[in-house]
Design an enzyme around this catalytic site. Structure first.
Site, PDB file in Angstrom:
ATOM      1  N   CYS A   1      72.346  35.540   5.346  1.00 19.07           N
ATOM      2  CA  CYS A   1      72.815  35.022   4.055  1.00 19.07           C
ATOM      3  C   CYS A   1      73.865  33.926   4.203  1.00 19.07           C
ATOM      4  O   CYS A   1      74.257  33.300   3.220  1.00 19.07           O
ATOM      5  CB  CYS A   1      73.375  36.151   3.196  1.00 19.07           C
ATOM      6  SG  CYS A   1      72.106  37.334   2.706  1.00 19.07           S
TER       7      CYS A   1
ATOM      8  N   HIS B   1      69.232  26.157 -11.459  1.00 20.20           N
ATOM      9  CA  HIS B   1      68.812  25.071 -10.567  1.00 20.20           C
ATOM     10  C   HIS B   1      69.994  24.323  -9.958  1.00 20.20           C
ATOM     11  O   HIS B   1      69.989  23.097  -9.848  1.00 20.20           O
ATOM     12  CB  HIS B   1      67.844  24.109 -11.287  1.00 20.20           C
ATOM     13  CG  HIS B   1      66.475  24.682 -11.414  1.00 20.20           C
ATOM     14  ND1 HIS B   1      66.154  25.576 -12.412  1.00 20.20           N
ATOM     15  CD2 HIS B   1      65.359  24.519 -10.661  1.00 20.20           C
ATOM     16  CE1 HIS B   1      64.891  25.925 -12.284  1.00 20.20           C
ATOM     17  NE2 HIS B   1      64.384  25.311 -11.216  1.00 20.20           N
TER      18      HIS B   1
ATOM     19  N   GLU C   1      69.553  40.102  -7.533  1.00 22.76           N
ATOM     20  CA  GLU C   1      69.119  38.970  -6.711  1.00 22.76           C
ATOM     21  C   GLU C   1      67.759  39.204  -6.081  1.00 22.76           C
ATOM     22  O   GLU C   1      67.104  38.264  -5.645  1.00 22.76           O
ATOM     23  CB  GLU C   1      70.155  38.626  -5.652  1.00 22.76           C
ATOM     24  CG  GLU C   1      70.405  39.694  -4.633  1.00 22.76           C
ATOM     25  CD  GLU C   1      71.429  39.270  -3.599  1.00 22.76           C
ATOM     26  OE1 GLU C   1      71.173  39.548  -2.407  1.00 22.76           O
ATOM     27  OE2 GLU C   1      72.458  38.681  -3.955  1.00 22.76           O
TER      28      GLU C   1
END
Length: 112
Positions: free
Chosen positions: A24, A65, A99
């Site tokens: 990550c 985005h 997530e």
């Protein structure tokens, strides 16, 4: 007591700064499933707890985005993201940030 719930999907990228090695730490993306819970004893002058479009504008409109590391002043973990979302919406008492199908972080404010 009135409660409204707004669900939205936010597509965004981030990389985490961690005290251990993790994949990550590399830039990666999620289609975050975000659920915002708001509550009030009284309705506003429009007859609402909060306008759903206000929640969408403040959260989806800002985060979708985007590279979260570029727009947020903290390590963009799901936990930190949940708290940040909570703080942006009046009368919000709970935020869920999912997530992935197996990983969800929740921030809950028990003062409201």
């Amino acid at each position: 007591m009135y409660t409204v719930i707004k669900k939205m999907e936010i597509s965004a990228s981030h990389r985490l700064t961690l005290d251990h090695q993790s994949k990550c730490e590399a830039l990666h993306g999620h289609n975050f499933q975000v659920t915002v819970y708001c509550r009030s004893k009284e309705l506003n002058e429009d007859g609402m707890v909060v306008d759903f479009s206000e929640i969408k504008r403040k959260i989806h409109g800002f985060l979708d985005h985007r590279d979260l590391n570029e727009i947020l002043p903290f390590n963009p973990t799901s936990e930190n993201l949940a708290k940040w979302i909570h703080d942006r919406i009046d009368c919000c008492y709970r935020v869920e940030v999912q997530e992935s199908s197996n990983n969800t972080a929740i921030y809950e404010d028990d003062r409201i």
